[in-house]
Design a protein around this motif. Sequence first.
Motif, PDB file in Angstrom:
ATOM      1  N   VAL A  21       0.906  -1.292  -0.090  1.00  0.00           N
ATOM      2  CA  VAL A  21      -0.020  -0.079   0.078  1.00  0.00           C
ATOM      3  C   VAL A  21       0.876   1.343   0.191  1.00  0.00           C
ATOM      4  CG1 VAL A  21      -1.882   1.367   1.383  1.00  0.00           C
ATOM      5  CG2 VAL A  21      -1.783  -1.074   1.137  1.00  0.00           C
ATOM      6  N   ILE A  22       0.554   2.166  -0.940  1.00  0.00           N
ATOM      7  CA  ILE A  22       1.120   3.647  -0.863  1.00  0.00           C
ATOM      8  C   ILE A  22       0.313   4.517  -0.519  1.00  0.00           C
ATOM      9  CG2 ILE A  22       2.592   5.086  -2.429  1.00  0.00           C
ATOM     10  CD1 ILE A  22       3.668   2.216  -2.462  1.00  0.00           C
ATOM     11  N   GLU A  23       0.868   5.454   0.308  1.00  0.00           N
ATOM     12  CA  GLU A  23       0.021   6.530   0.875  1.00  0.00           C
ATOM     13  C   GLU A  23       0.577   7.862   0.475  1.00  0.00           C
ATOM     14  OE1 GLU A  23      -1.669   6.935   5.118  1.00  0.00           O
ATOM     15  OE2 GLU A  23       0.145   7.953   5.155  1.00  0.00           O
ATOM     16  N   ILE A  24      -0.469   8.654  -0.342  1.00  0.00           N
ATOM     17  CA  ILE A  24       0.262  10.050  -0.816  1.00  0.00           C
ATOM     18  C   ILE A  24      -0.553  10.960  -0.064  1.00  0.00           C
ATOM     19  CG2 ILE A  24       0.195  11.156  -3.212  1.00  0.00           C
ATOM     20  CD1 ILE A  24      -0.511   7.764  -3.671  1.00  0.00           C
ATOM     21  N   THR A  64      -3.137   0.517  -3.835  1.00  0.00           N
ATOM     22  CA  THR A  64      -2.525  -0.781  -3.246  1.00  0.00           C
ATOM     23  C   THR A  64      -1.923  -1.104  -4.794  1.00  0.00           C
ATOM     24  OG1 THR A  64      -4.413  -1.414  -1.889  1.00  0.00           O
ATOM     25  CG2 THR A  64      -2.976  -3.188  -2.720  1.00  0.00           C
ATOM     26  N   ILE A  65      -0.778  -1.769  -4.558  1.00  0.00           N
ATOM     27  CA  ILE A  65       0.069  -2.142  -5.858  1.00  0.00           C
ATOM     28  C   ILE A  65      -0.829  -3.419  -6.391  1.00  0.00           C
ATOM     29  CG2 ILE A  65       2.301  -2.929  -6.754  1.00  0.00           C
ATOM     30  CD1 ILE A  65       2.130  -0.048  -6.072  1.00  0.00           C
ATOM     31  N   PRO A  66      -1.476  -3.402  -7.668  1.00  0.00           N
ATOM     32  CA  PRO A  66      -2.272  -4.424  -8.009  1.00  0.00           C
ATOM     33  C   PRO A  66      -1.386  -5.813  -8.652  1.00  0.00           C
ATOM     34  CG  PRO A  66      -2.042  -2.689  -9.870  1.00  0.00           C
ATOM     35  CD  PRO A  66      -1.439  -2.235  -8.642  1.00  0.00           C
ATOM     36  N   LYS A  67      -0.067  -5.487  -8.970  1.00  0.00           N
ATOM     37  CA  LYS A  67       1.022  -6.674  -9.447  1.00  0.00           C
ATOM     38  C   LYS A  67       2.178  -6.153  -9.137  1.00  0.00           C
ATOM     39  CE  LYS A  67       1.267  -5.641 -14.442  1.00  0.00           C
ATOM     40  NZ  LYS A  67       0.977  -5.875 -15.672  1.00  0.00           N
ATOM     41  N   SER A  68       3.004  -7.242  -8.921  1.00  0.00           N
ATOM     42  CA  SER A  68       4.616  -7.236  -8.724  1.00  0.00           C
ATOM     43  C   SER A  68       5.293  -6.316  -9.983  1.00  0.00           C
ATOM     44  CB  SER A  68       5.146  -8.323  -8.257  1.00  0.00           C
ATOM     45  OG  SER A  68       4.730  -8.860  -7.152  1.00  0.00           O
ATOM     46  N   ALA A  69       5.840  -5.305 -10.142  1.00  0.00           N
ATOM     47  CA  ALA A  69       6.378  -4.672 -11.399  1.00  0.00           C
ATOM     48  C   ALA A  69       7.032  -3.376 -10.979  1.00  0.00           C
ATOM     49  CB  ALA A  69       5.262  -4.555 -12.202  1.00  0.00           C
ATOM     50  N   HIS A  70       7.521  -2.820 -12.045  1.00  0.00           N
ATOM     51  CA  HIS A  70       8.358  -1.563 -11.835  1.00  0.00           C
ATOM     52  C   HIS A  70       7.010  -0.421 -11.570  1.00  0.00           C
ATOM     53  CE1 HIS A  70      11.812   1.214 -12.908  1.00  0.00           C
ATOM     54  NE2 HIS A  70      11.092   1.735 -12.139  1.00  0.00           N
ATOM     55  N   TRP A  71       6.841   0.414 -10.828  1.00  0.00           N
ATOM     56  CA  TRP A  71       5.830   0.881 -10.829  1.00  0.00           C
ATOM     57  C   TRP A  71       6.083   2.826 -10.570  1.00  0.00           C
ATOM     58  CZ3 TRP A  71       0.977   0.241 -11.675  1.00  0.00           C
ATOM     59  CH2 TRP A  71       0.539  -1.521 -11.671  1.00  0.00           C
ATOM     60  N   ARG A  89       4.637   7.577   0.795  1.00  0.00           N
ATOM     61  CA  ARG A  89       5.160   6.454   1.832  1.00  0.00           C
ATOM     62  C   ARG A  89       4.856   5.237   1.509  1.00  0.00           C
ATOM     63  NH1 ARG A  89       3.335   5.292   6.995  1.00  0.00           N
ATOM     64  NH2 ARG A  89       1.248   5.831   7.384  1.00  0.00           N
ATOM     65  N   VAL A  90       5.707   4.097   1.656  1.00  0.00           N
ATOM     66  CA  VAL A  90       4.914   2.909   1.788  1.00  0.00           C
ATOM     67  C   VAL A  90       4.423   2.514   3.313  1.00  0.00           C
ATOM     68  CG1 VAL A  90       5.545   0.538   1.728  1.00  0.00           C
ATOM     69  CG2 VAL A  90       6.572   2.158  -0.052  1.00  0.00           C
ATOM     70  N   VAL A  91       3.118   2.109   3.390  1.00  0.00           N
ATOM     71  CA  VAL A  91       2.613   1.955   4.595  1.00  0.00           C
ATOM     72  C   VAL A  91       3.027   0.607   5.180  1.00  0.00           C
ATOM     73  CG1 VAL A  91       0.246   1.509   5.564  1.00  0.00           C
ATOM     74  CG2 VAL A  91       0.334   3.003   3.870  1.00  0.00           C
ATOM     75  N   PRO A  92       3.566   0.700   6.269  1.00  0.00           N
ATOM     76  CA  PRO A  92       4.141  -0.687   6.788  1.00  0.00           C
ATOM     77  C   PRO A  92       2.865  -1.573   6.867  1.00  0.00           C
ATOM     78  CG  PRO A  92       4.704   1.145   8.152  1.00  0.00           C
ATOM     79  CD  PRO A  92       3.807   1.800   7.321  1.00  0.00           C
ATOM     80  N   LYS A  93       3.170  -2.859   7.045  1.00  0.00           N
ATOM     81  CA  LYS A  93       2.369  -3.886   6.887  1.00  0.00           C
ATOM     82  C   LYS A  93       1.961  -4.047   8.670  1.00  0.00           C
ATOM     83  CE  LYS A  93       2.935  -6.895   2.999  1.00  0.00           C
ATOM     84  NZ  LYS A  93       3.014  -8.072   2.562  1.00  0.00           N
TER      85      LYS A  93
END
Length: 112
Positions: A21-24, A64-71, A89-93
């Motif tokens: 999850v990315i928070e902007i 939320t990043i939908p698939k593993s890739a370069h984003w 920021r990347v939201v910590p799990k």
Amino acid sequence: MAQTSIPYTHYDLQDIREGVVIEISLSAVANVRLMTHADFDLFRNARQHKFLGGVAKQTPIRLTIPKSAHWHVVIDTEGHAGKVESSIRVVPKPKTKAGPRFTPPSRPSAQR
């Protein structure tokens, strides 16, 4: 090839895993675009591209990043007045309690 003429802020997330999850956070209304590396190249060259996101009227927003890739994340004010400041920021799990994975069954003590 023509370059896009709209000013934007670019965040290169590199290779990132599905489900992250990315928070902007934004200082004003702006467009938020989460896109793959290939779509970012299309965006930079003012070509039709695909993205997740859209107009962000509240902050922070989470994607939320939908698939593993370069984003990549792009923040721009196309169609909106003013300038915008942003952070990402990347939201910590959430941390889970680490407990034993296996608890052997208790054995009755032998009596003689």
